[in-house]
Design a protein around this motif. Sequence first.
Motif, PDB file in Angstrom:
ATOM      1  N   GLN A  76      42.631  39.417  38.990  1.00 55.97           N
ATOM      2  CA  GLN A  76      43.593  40.144  39.619  1.00 55.97           C
ATOM      3  C   GLN A  76      44.073  41.172  38.819  1.00 55.97           C
ATOM      4  O   GLN A  76      44.467  40.939  37.560  1.00 55.97           O
ATOM      5  CB  GLN A  76      44.637  39.144  40.165  1.00 55.97           C
ATOM      6  CG  GLN A  76      44.166  38.029  41.123  1.00 55.97           C
ATOM      7  CD  GLN A  76      45.311  37.111  41.507  1.00 55.97           C
ATOM      8  OE1 GLN A  76      45.687  36.509  40.615  1.00 55.97           O
ATOM      9  NE2 GLN A  76      45.625  36.919  42.715  1.00 55.97           N
ATOM     10  N   ARG A  79      50.205  45.355  38.438  1.00 54.50           N
ATOM     11  CA  ARG A  79      50.687  46.577  38.128  1.00 54.50           C
ATOM     12  C   ARG A  79      52.080  46.570  38.716  1.00 54.50           C
ATOM     13  O   ARG A  79      52.256  46.334  40.072  1.00 54.50           O
ATOM     14  CB  ARG A  79      49.775  47.489  38.709  1.00 54.50           C
ATOM     15  CG  ARG A  79      50.242  49.030  38.542  1.00 54.50           C
ATOM     16  CD  ARG A  79      49.044  49.934  38.992  1.00 54.50           C
ATOM     17  NE  ARG A  79      47.746  49.690  38.526  1.00 54.50           N
ATOM     18  CZ  ARG A  79      46.694  50.215  38.994  1.00 54.50           C
ATOM     19  NH1 ARG A  79      46.902  51.102  40.213  1.00 54.50           N
ATOM     20  NH2 ARG A  79      45.512  50.189  38.337  1.00 54.50           N
ATOM     21  N   LYS A  82      53.156  43.943  41.000  1.00 52.56           N
ATOM     22  CA  LYS A  82      52.435  43.566  42.432  1.00 52.56           C
ATOM     23  C   LYS A  82      50.838  43.235  41.892  1.00 52.56           C
ATOM     24  O   LYS A  82      50.605  43.921  40.947  1.00 52.56           O
ATOM     25  CB  LYS A  82      52.568  44.792  43.441  1.00 52.56           C
ATOM     26  CG  LYS A  82      53.937  45.269  44.006  1.00 52.56           C
ATOM     27  CD  LYS A  82      53.914  46.358  44.613  1.00 52.56           C
ATOM     28  CE  LYS A  82      55.252  46.685  45.403  1.00 52.56           C
ATOM     29  NZ  LYS A  82      55.198  47.796  46.123  1.00 52.56           N
ATOM     30  N   SER A  84      46.963  43.046  42.895  1.00 51.03           N
ATOM     31  CA  SER A  84      46.100  43.822  43.645  1.00 51.03           C
ATOM     32  C   SER A  84      44.712  43.487  43.451  1.00 51.03           C
ATOM     33  O   SER A  84      44.565  42.882  42.059  1.00 51.03           O
ATOM     34  CB  SER A  84      46.374  45.065  43.779  1.00 51.03           C
ATOM     35  OG  SER A  84      46.114  45.754  42.539  1.00 51.03           O
ATOM     36  N   ASN A  85      43.485  44.099  43.740  1.00 51.87           N
ATOM     37  CA  ASN A  85      42.381  44.096  43.348  1.00 51.87           C
ATOM     38  C   ASN A  85      41.792  42.403  43.181  1.00 51.87           C
ATOM     39  O   ASN A  85      41.277  42.182  42.247  1.00 51.87           O
ATOM     40  CB  ASN A  85      42.049  44.853  42.254  1.00 51.87           C
ATOM     41  CG  ASN A  85      42.039  46.383  42.495  1.00 51.87           C
ATOM     42  OD1 ASN A  85      43.302  46.925  42.361  1.00 51.87           O
ATOM     43  ND2 ASN A  85      41.030  47.046  42.674  1.00 51.87           N
ATOM     44  N   ASP A  86      42.244  41.567  44.093  1.00 52.70           N
ATOM     45  CA  ASP A  86      41.938  40.285  43.957  1.00 52.70           C
ATOM     46  C   ASP A  86      40.220  39.981  44.275  1.00 52.70           C
ATOM     47  O   ASP A  86      39.799  40.366  45.003  1.00 52.70           O
ATOM     48  CB  ASP A  86      42.471  39.595  45.048  1.00 52.70           C
ATOM     49  CG  ASP A  86      42.409  38.124  44.730  1.00 52.70           C
ATOM     50  OD1 ASP A  86      41.617  37.555  44.119  1.00 52.70           O
ATOM     51  OD2 ASP A  86      43.570  37.174  45.073  1.00 52.70           O
ATOM     52  N   ASP A 112      48.059  48.028  32.869  1.00 53.89           N
ATOM     53  CA  ASP A 112      47.757  47.016  33.874  1.00 53.89           C
ATOM     54  C   ASP A 112      47.876  45.766  32.981  1.00 53.89           C
ATOM     55  O   ASP A 112      47.222  45.805  31.720  1.00 53.89           O
ATOM     56  CB  ASP A 112      46.612  47.377  34.502  1.00 53.89           C
ATOM     57  CG  ASP A 112      46.763  48.210  35.732  1.00 53.89           C
ATOM     58  OD1 ASP A 112      48.013  48.659  36.197  1.00 53.89           O
ATOM     59  OD2 ASP A 112      45.766  48.737  36.095  1.00 53.89           O
TER      60      ASP A 112
END
Length: 271
Positions: A76, A79, A82, A84-86, A112
């Motif tokens: 994951q 950023r 939050k 994202s991109n799991d 990140d």
Amino acid sequence: MKRYFKGCLIVIGVLLLILAVFVGLFWWSMENNKANAESDAEELSKACDTVKYITENPYLTFIKFVPKELKTLRFQILRDGKISNDTLVKTSFNKNSDLRINFPYKKFLKTDTIILTTQNQLKYYVSGYGHYAYLHYGMFGYVGSSDCRFSENCIINNQVSSGIIDKFSGWINPEKSKHIRTIPPSGEEYQAFVTKCKINLKEAEQIFINQRKNEHLYSVLSYGIEVGPKESFYVFGEERESNRDHIDIVKINTQTGKFIRYTNYPFDSDR
């Protein structure tokens, strides 16, 4: 004869003077070259540091795991608070293969944090990737050019790393563990910290020896000092003669000498 001898001395003197001037100029050139390299390295590294994205697809190497613990990996991107991109990645590791894998992202921001969760729910927070200036050198030193290169050094769970995912460094409770860091068992910081401990290193090692489980095998592995908000511990590992593939983790309080043994670390620990 005297005139001939005097002439030879003059010639030799002139040659030595020329040689001294040449050596002096060479030394000055080398020192100036070195100073320029140091100055350029600092300035060029700042320029390289402006690269916003990581596109080199860095890899991670797993140690102390068995393949079944890495059958599925979850990545994951964290950023600005939050996630994202799991992404789930299925691996095909076996005992005879290197436990190594690249990130599943073609690019991500330098700022990140990548969160990795293993099959057995250990979490690793990976961050700190960047670029540095690689200076070009020739036969006589720095030639005045450079390029930006990717640095494989990063931060994994509050520890400087070269991309090593160590099972014993995994977090089960990140909210608690993020306030804990480990000082490697070498270097000035480690030595400086030891001098402030009520229990010195030799005393800690003796406590470990007095309570070791092995009857014949003498095994003591130093993993450094774990520093938390309130307490700190010497961390040792003991290979077990009954199972040479297994390592017990032992922690000794740096102030009280309290001894704690973990046989299934980090799962039986409180971190």
